[in-house]
Design a protein around this motif. Sequence first.
Motif, mmCIF file in Angstrom:
data_model
loop_
_atom_site.group_PDB
_atom_site.id
_atom_site.type_symbol
_atom_site.label_atom_id
_atom_site.label_comp_id
_atom_site.label_asym_id
_atom_site.label_seq_id
_atom_site.Cartn_x
_atom_site.Cartn_y
_atom_site.Cartn_z
ATOM 1 N N ASP A 184 -4.106 0.758 -2.275
ATOM 2 C CA ASP A 184 -3.661 -0.634 -2.204
ATOM 3 C C ASP A 184 -3.196 -1.057 -3.597
ATOM 4 O OD1 ASP A 184 -4.338 -0.789 0.486
ATOM 5 O OD2 ASP A 184 -6.418 -1.328 0.012
ATOM 6 N N ALA A 185 -1.894 -0.947 -3.847
ATOM 7 C CA ALA A 185 -1.348 -1.242 -5.175
ATOM 8 C C ALA A 185 -1.297 -2.740 -5.437
ATOM 9 C CB ALA A 185 0.036 -0.623 -5.312
ATOM 10 N N LEU A 186 -1.087 -3.554 -4.383
ATOM 11 C CA LEU A 186 -1.108 -5.016 -4.507
ATOM 12 C C LEU A 186 -1.896 -5.586 -3.337
ATOM 13 C CD1 LEU A 186 2.629 -5.829 -5.368
ATOM 14 C CD2 LEU A 186 0.687 -5.885 -6.953
ATOM 15 N N SER A 227 -2.623 -0.063 -17.212
ATOM 16 C CA SER A 227 -1.891 0.909 -16.413
ATOM 17 C C SER A 227 -2.578 1.078 -15.057
ATOM 18 C CB SER A 227 -1.854 2.235 -17.171
ATOM 19 O OG SER A 227 -1.065 3.143 -16.459
ATOM 20 N N GLY A 228 -1.791 1.009 -13.999
ATOM 21 C CA GLY A 228 -2.348 1.153 -12.652
ATOM 22 C C GLY A 228 -2.720 -0.167 -12.000
ATOM 23 N N ALA A 229 -2.557 -1.281 -12.721
ATOM 24 C CA ALA A 229 -2.949 -2.596 -12.186
ATOM 25 C C ALA A 229 -2.033 -3.084 -11.070
ATOM 26 C CB ALA A 229 -2.985 -3.625 -13.312
ATOM 27 N N GLY A 230 -0.796 -2.555 -11.043
ATOM 28 C CA GLY A 230 0.141 -2.969 -9.994
ATOM 29 C C GLY A 230 1.380 -3.676 -10.505
ATOM 30 N N LYS A 231 1.586 -3.681 -11.822
ATOM 31 C CA LYS A 231 2.712 -4.412 -12.421
ATOM 32 C C LYS A 231 4.057 -3.871 -11.929
ATOM 33 C CE LYS A 231 1.557 -3.452 -16.700
ATOM 34 N NZ LYS A 231 0.475 -2.504 -16.392
ATOM 35 N N SER A 232 4.237 -2.550 -12.033
ATOM 36 C CA SER A 232 5.520 -1.964 -11.604
ATOM 37 C C SER A 232 5.755 -2.196 -10.123
ATOM 38 C CB SER A 232 5.553 -0.453 -11.846
ATOM 39 O OG SER A 232 5.429 -0.169 -13.193
ATOM 40 N N THR A 233 4.707 -2.066 -9.350
ATOM 41 C CA THR A 233 4.847 -2.274 -7.905
ATOM 42 C C THR A 233 5.305 -3.701 -7.619
ATOM 43 O OG1 THR A 233 3.135 -0.625 -7.484
ATOM 44 C CG2 THR A 233 3.632 -2.154 -5.689
ATOM 45 N N LEU A 234 4.724 -4.664 -8.314
ATOM 46 C CA LEU A 234 5.127 -6.059 -8.112
ATOM 47 C C LEU A 234 6.600 -6.256 -8.491
ATOM 48 C CD1 LEU A 234 4.607 -9.023 -7.482
ATOM 49 C CD2 LEU A 234 3.617 -9.281 -9.765
ATOM 50 N N SER A 278 0.839 -1.197 0.000
ATOM 51 C CA SER A 278 0.000 0.000 0.000
ATOM 52 C C SER A 278 0.871 1.242 0.000
ATOM 53 C CB SER A 278 -0.894 0.022 1.247
ATOM 54 O OG SER A 278 -1.614 -1.180 1.347
ATOM 55 N N TYR A 279 0.397 2.245 -0.714
ATOM 56 C CA TYR A 279 0.993 3.584 -0.640
ATOM 57 C C TYR A 279 -0.067 4.453 0.022
ATOM 58 C CZ TYR A 279 4.126 1.860 -4.335
ATOM 59 O OH TYR A 279 5.029 1.138 -5.067
ATOM 60 N N GLY A 280 0.115 4.777 1.282
ATOM 61 C CA GLY A 280 -0.945 5.492 1.985
ATOM 62 C C GLY A 280 -2.219 4.672 1.920
HETATM 63 P P1 ADP Z 1 1.245 -0.459 -13.325
HETATM 64 O O1 ADP Z 1 2.701 -0.704 -13.364
HETATM 65 O O2 ADP Z 1 0.437 -1.692 -13.608
HETATM 66 O O3 ADP Z 1 0.824 0.690 -14.194
HETATM 67 P P2 ADP Z 1 1.713 0.587 -10.692
HETATM 68 O O4 ADP Z 1 2.302 -0.508 -9.876
HETATM 69 O O5 ADP Z 1 2.597 1.638 -11.225
HETATM 70 O O6 ADP Z 1 0.826 -0.079 -11.821
HETATM 71 O O7 ADP Z 1 0.603 1.302 -9.820
HETATM 72 C C1 ADP Z 1 -0.398 0.597 -9.068
HETATM 73 C C2 ADP Z 1 -1.172 1.599 -8.230
HETATM 74 O O8 ADP Z 1 -0.334 2.118 -7.197
HETATM 75 C C3 ADP Z 1 -1.658 2.802 -9.003
HETATM 76 O O9 ADP Z 1 -2.887 3.208 -8.427
HETATM 77 C C4 ADP Z 1 -0.571 3.824 -8.738
HETATM 78 O O10 ADP Z 1 -1.065 5.138 -8.857
HETATM 79 C C5 ADP Z 1 -0.186 3.507 -7.320
HETATM 80 N N1 ADP Z 1 1.224 3.849 -7.028
HETATM 81 C C6 ADP Z 1 2.311 3.293 -7.618
HETATM 82 N N2 ADP Z 1 3.439 3.805 -7.094
HETATM 83 C C7 ADP Z 1 3.051 4.692 -6.160
HETATM 84 C C8 ADP Z 1 3.747 5.550 -5.266
HETATM 85 N N3 ADP Z 1 5.090 5.599 -5.241
HETATM 86 N N4 ADP Z 1 3.016 6.323 -4.443
HETATM 87 C C9 ADP Z 1 1.676 6.279 -4.465
HETATM 88 N N5 ADP Z 1 0.956 5.493 -5.268
HETATM 89 C C10 ADP Z 1 1.630 4.711 -6.106
#
Ligand code: ADP
Length: 230
Positions: A17-19, A38-45, A12-14
């Motif tokens: 809930d990214a994942l 976009s926004g699904a959580g791929k980068s976060t994972l 979670s970011y604040g």
């Molecule tokens: P994807 O790579 O699939 O586009 P992300 O993992 O970038 O997805 O983002 C997943 C969710 O988490 C989105 O709602 C994004 O806005 C949020 N998010 C990602 N990184 C941050 C961050 N550093 N701070 C706050 N929210 C974030």
Amino acid sequence: MGSIRVENLSKSYGNVDALKDVSFELDEGEFAVLLGVSGAGKSTLLRCLNGLASPTEGAIYIDDERITGPRDDVAMVFQQHNLITQLSAYENALTGALGRTSSLRSVMRWHNRQEKLEAVRALDTVGLLDDASKKVRQMSGGQQQRVGIARALVQNPATMLADEPVASLDPASAETVMAYLRQAAMERNITSIVSLHQVNIAREFGERFIGLRDGELIFDGGIDDLTIDV
Ligand code: ADP
Ligand code: ADP
């Protein structure tokens, strides 16, 4: 080497809930495509997998060792390739020998013969041996991304993570880059996760598919089961 186990991962970011409670396992040498809009959580994972982000809950294991931070045996390929464009393809590939800490300064360090051979071998793997001395800024986007892959290979990783490696390329270059990426992973038995948002490219190159939507794992299977629209 390079097997991955993700257990009940939440991030979670604040209050975002990214994942949410994501679990899956990859065997050594598997090539997985990570799908989601976009926004699904791929980068976060991927950032959790490479140790750049820490999970809010759950854990990730590589070869049954819990990840606590970046590791040299996990290589990363970025959408924006993060190369040093005033240097040659060969010099950029060599920086992979330094693991994840490459910088302009570290390129100036002395490299041993083994590292130089690895850089040449990696450029050969991505079809750029003839362009080894070309400056990266004079290369096409697809070639630049192949240099990024070569750099990752020189790191001699057991695991390779690629975050939207073809998102900024035209369709033909995207296919070429994916073909080299997949070929390199197969040849070297590197466990790989490649995030993509183009389902057609995913279908062509993936053997295992992991789908995320709003931070939840909504799909995990082979191409025959890939029916849902991530
Ligand atoms: P994807 O790579 O699939 O586009 P992300 O993992 O970038 O997805 O983002 C997943 C969710 O988490 C989105 O709602 C994004 O806005 C949020 N998010 C990602 N990184 C941050 C961050 N550093 N701070 C706050 N929210 C974030
Ligand atoms: P993508 O969708 O290609 O993954 P994003 O534009 O979502 O990329 O994210 C780019 C960068 O911005 C990432 O480092 C991510 O962690 C960060 N980020 C994404 N969403 C937010 C957000 N809501 N607040 C702060 N940082 C974010």
